[in-house]
Design an enzyme around this catalytic site. Structure first.
Site, PDB file in Angstrom:
ATOM      1  N   ASN A   9       0.857  -1.185   0.000  1.00 34.88           N
ATOM      2  CA  ASN A   9       0.000   0.000   0.000  1.00 34.88           C
ATOM      3  C   ASN A   9       0.896   1.239   0.000  1.00 34.88           C
ATOM      4  O   ASN A   9       1.448   1.605   1.033  1.00 34.88           O
ATOM      5  CB  ASN A   9      -0.888  -0.031   1.255  1.00 34.88           C
ATOM      6  CG  ASN A   9      -1.713   1.236   1.399  1.00 34.88           C
ATOM      7  OD1 ASN A   9      -1.859   2.005   0.446  1.00 34.88           O
ATOM      8  ND2 ASN A   9      -2.259   1.456   2.583  1.00 34.88           N
ATOM      9  N   TRP A  10       1.007   1.858  -1.163  1.00 34.97           N
ATOM     10  CA  TRP A  10       1.928   2.998  -1.295  1.00 34.97           C
ATOM     11  C   TRP A  10       1.351   4.285  -0.727  1.00 34.97           C
ATOM     12  O   TRP A  10       2.055   5.299  -0.663  1.00 34.97           O
ATOM     13  CB  TRP A  10       2.304   3.204  -2.760  1.00 34.97           C
ATOM     14  CG  TRP A  10       3.133   2.100  -3.336  1.00 34.97           C
ATOM     15  CD1 TRP A  10       3.731   1.077  -2.656  1.00 34.97           C
ATOM     16  CD2 TRP A  10       3.468   1.908  -4.723  1.00 34.97           C
ATOM     17  NE1 TRP A  10       4.415   0.262  -3.536  1.00 34.97           N
ATOM     18  CE2 TRP A  10       4.267   0.753  -4.807  1.00 34.97           C
ATOM     19  CE3 TRP A  10       3.152   2.601  -5.892  1.00 34.97           C
ATOM     20  CZ2 TRP A  10       4.767   0.275  -6.022  1.00 34.97           C
ATOM     21  CZ3 TRP A  10       3.645   2.132  -7.100  1.00 34.97           C
ATOM     22  CH2 TRP A  10       4.447   0.982  -7.163  1.00 34.97           C
ATOM     23  N   LYS A  11       0.055   4.275  -0.411  1.00 39.45           N
ATOM     24  CA  LYS A  11      -0.588   5.507   0.087  1.00 39.45           C
ATOM     25  C   LYS A  11      -0.326   6.649  -0.893  1.00 39.45           C
ATOM     26  O   LYS A  11      -0.287   6.411  -2.093  1.00 39.45           O
ATOM     27  CB  LYS A  11      -0.111   5.807   1.512  1.00 39.45           C
ATOM     28  CG  LYS A  11      -0.181   4.556   2.407  1.00 39.45           C
ATOM     29  CD  LYS A  11       0.027   4.830   3.854  1.00 39.45           C
ATOM     30  CE  LYS A  11      -0.061   3.505   4.613  1.00 39.45           C
ATOM     31  NZ  LYS A  11      -0.005   3.687   6.060  1.00 39.45           N
ATOM     32  N   HIS A  96      -9.494   1.328   4.708  1.00 38.15           N
ATOM     33  CA  HIS A  96      -8.199   1.532   5.372  1.00 38.15           C
ATOM     34  C   HIS A  96      -8.387   2.527   6.516  1.00 38.15           C
ATOM     35  O   HIS A  96      -9.166   3.472   6.418  1.00 38.15           O
ATOM     36  CB  HIS A  96      -7.162   2.047   4.376  1.00 38.15           C
ATOM     37  CG  HIS A  96      -5.794   2.108   4.966  1.00 38.15           C
ATOM     38  ND1 HIS A  96      -5.377   3.172   5.731  1.00 38.15           N
ATOM     39  CD2 HIS A  96      -4.771   1.223   4.949  1.00 38.15           C
ATOM     40  CE1 HIS A  96      -4.135   2.927   6.150  1.00 38.15           C
ATOM     41  NE2 HIS A  96      -3.747   1.762   5.689  1.00 38.15           N
ATOM     42  N   GLU A  98      -6.761   4.980   7.511  1.00 44.21           N
ATOM     43  CA  GLU A  98      -6.601   6.409   7.171  1.00 44.21           C
ATOM     44  C   GLU A  98      -7.861   6.946   6.505  1.00 44.21           C
ATOM     45  O   GLU A  98      -8.228   8.112   6.684  1.00 44.21           O
ATOM     46  CB  GLU A  98      -5.353   6.587   6.286  1.00 44.21           C
ATOM     47  CG  GLU A  98      -4.081   6.480   7.118  1.00 44.21           C
ATOM     48  CD  GLU A  98      -2.891   5.882   6.403  1.00 44.21           C
ATOM     49  OE1 GLU A  98      -2.871   5.852   5.155  1.00 44.21           O
ATOM     50  OE2 GLU A  98      -1.961   5.428   7.102  1.00 44.21           O
ATOM     51  N   GLU A 168      -5.419  -4.496  10.691  1.00 48.09           N
ATOM     52  CA  GLU A 168      -4.378  -3.501  10.899  1.00 48.09           C
ATOM     53  C   GLU A 168      -4.717  -2.686  12.146  1.00 48.09           C
ATOM     54  O   GLU A 168      -5.529  -1.752  12.073  1.00 48.09           O
ATOM     55  CB  GLU A 168      -4.297  -2.548   9.705  1.00 48.09           C
ATOM     56  CG  GLU A 168      -3.934  -3.210   8.405  1.00 48.09           C
ATOM     57  CD  GLU A 168      -3.386  -2.192   7.413  1.00 48.09           C
ATOM     58  OE1 GLU A 168      -2.223  -2.320   7.038  1.00 48.09           O
ATOM     59  OE2 GLU A 168      -4.118  -1.257   7.052  1.00 48.09           O
ATOM     60  N   GLY A 174       2.353   2.797  10.723  1.00 44.29           N
ATOM     61  CA  GLY A 174       3.304   3.891  10.563  1.00 44.29           C
ATOM     62  C   GLY A 174       3.981   4.312  11.855  1.00 44.29           C
ATOM     63  O   GLY A 174       4.589   5.369  11.925  1.00 44.29           O
ATOM     64  N   SER A 213       3.331  -1.514  10.434  1.00 46.77           N
ATOM     65  CA  SER A 213       4.782  -1.509  10.692  1.00 46.77           C
ATOM     66  C   SER A 213       5.466  -2.833  10.350  1.00 46.77           C
ATOM     67  O   SER A 213       6.392  -3.260  11.043  1.00 46.77           O
ATOM     68  CB  SER A 213       5.065  -1.079  12.135  1.00 46.77           C
ATOM     69  OG  SER A 213       4.634   0.270  12.331  1.00 46.77           O
TER      70      SER A 213
HETATM   71  P1  PGA Z   1       2.808   0.797   7.575  1.00 50.11           P
HETATM   72  O1  PGA Z   1       1.357   0.961   6.927  1.00 50.11           O
HETATM   73  O2  PGA Z   1       3.382  -0.494   7.053  1.00 50.11           O
HETATM   74  O3  PGA Z   1       3.595   1.991   7.078  1.00 50.11           O
HETATM   75  O4  PGA Z   1       2.625   0.787   9.040  1.00 50.11           O
HETATM   76  C1  PGA Z   1       0.525  -0.145   6.764  1.00 50.11           C
HETATM   77  C2  PGA Z   1      -0.798   0.260   6.180  1.00 50.11           C
HETATM   78  O5  PGA Z   1      -1.291   1.352   6.516  1.00 50.11           O
HETATM   79  O6  PGA Z   1      -1.404  -0.470   5.376  1.00 50.11           O
END
Ligand code: PGA
Length: 249
Positions: A9-11, A96, A98, A168, A174, A213
């Site tokens: 997931n590159w966001k 997700h 976010e 998650e 993150g 993470s």
């Molecule tokens: P992260 O993000 O690996 O940077 O913690 C994971 C995600 O949000 O899917």
């Protein structure tokens, strides 16, 4: 999707030029393997470039990070599932954290987005997870199962059996803090139990990924945990060589 799933997931990273460069490098260092499913999820503006770059590599699937629940219309700034499909996407990330925390995505929206994905022929990858205050209050499983039930609520059994779910914990995304493998197993087991209630034996077909993470260093340990069938990776997926290492775990 029951082979181990590795999803990047590159966001909001890697526009079209970076996407092309990433995939050129990744495809050079990561030979096709049929014992796993690899998915890359670029931002919407990079989907078409990615679809083109992956045209000769059906072993690497393309996913969209977010879709609207309608197929088209006056929804400025949004991406529809059929448009993502048109770029070559086969997977849609839904819910997700976010999206939930920063953009107000509700359980009802995730339900409608899962349905829109299926309508367009995309596999929903539904994300669920508790916030730290919910974990501290001891309501992790209640929160996660509420999110799972909502996400499945508009799907029929055959579509549920072919989707994937990512657990998650919000506090792990993150932050450099991963869930302990045994804690991930507790949540994954609860999700699997719920799936068995809904779709009986076909529950075993659903891949349940862990995210939060994940790095090249901790991937193997997390993947070895019972009921962890794959990894959803954010920041550690942004570098092609690191991602090739993780996808080879
Ligand atoms: P992260 O993000 O690996 O940077 O913690 C994971 C995600 O949000 O899917």
């Amino acid at each position: 999707m029951r082979k181990p799933v590795f999803a990047a997931n590159w966001k909001m990273n890697h526009g079209p030029q970076d996407t092309r460069a990433f995939l050129t490098r990744f495809l050079a260092v990561y030979p096709p393997r049929d014992d796993r499913t690899v998915i890359v999820l670029p931002p919407a503006v990079s989907l078409a470039v990615a679809g083109f770059a992956l045209r000769d590599r059906p072993d690497v699937q393309l996913g969209v990070q977010s879709i609207h629940w309608e197929d088209k219309g006056a929804f400025t700034g949004e991406t529809s599932a059929p448009m993502a499909r048109d770029c070559g996407a086969t997977v849609a990330l839904v819910g997700h954290s976010e999206r939930r925390q920063l953009f107000g995505e509700t359980d009802d929206m995730t339900a409608r987005k899962c349905a829109a994905a299926v309508r367009a022929g995309l596999t929903p990858l539904l994300c669920v997870g508790e916030r730290i205050e919910e974990r501290d209050r001891g309501i992790t499983l209640a929160v996660v199962l509420r999110q799972v039930k909502a996400g499945l609520s508009r799907l029929d059994k055959s579509h549920i059996a072919s989707m994937a779910i990512a657990y998650e914990p919000v506090w792990a995304i993150g932050t450099g803090k991963t869930a302990r493998p045994e804690d991930a197993t507790i949540v994954h087991t609860a999700i699997r139990r719920h799936l068995r209630e809904v779709i009986t034996s076909r529950a075993e077909d659903v891949a349940i990924l862990y995210g939060g993470s994940v790095t090249a260093e901790n991937a193997a340990e997390l993947l070895a945990a019972p009921e962890v069938n794959g990894l959803l990776v954010g920041s550690a997926s942004l570098d092609a060589d690191t991602w090739a290492r993780i996808a080879s775990t």
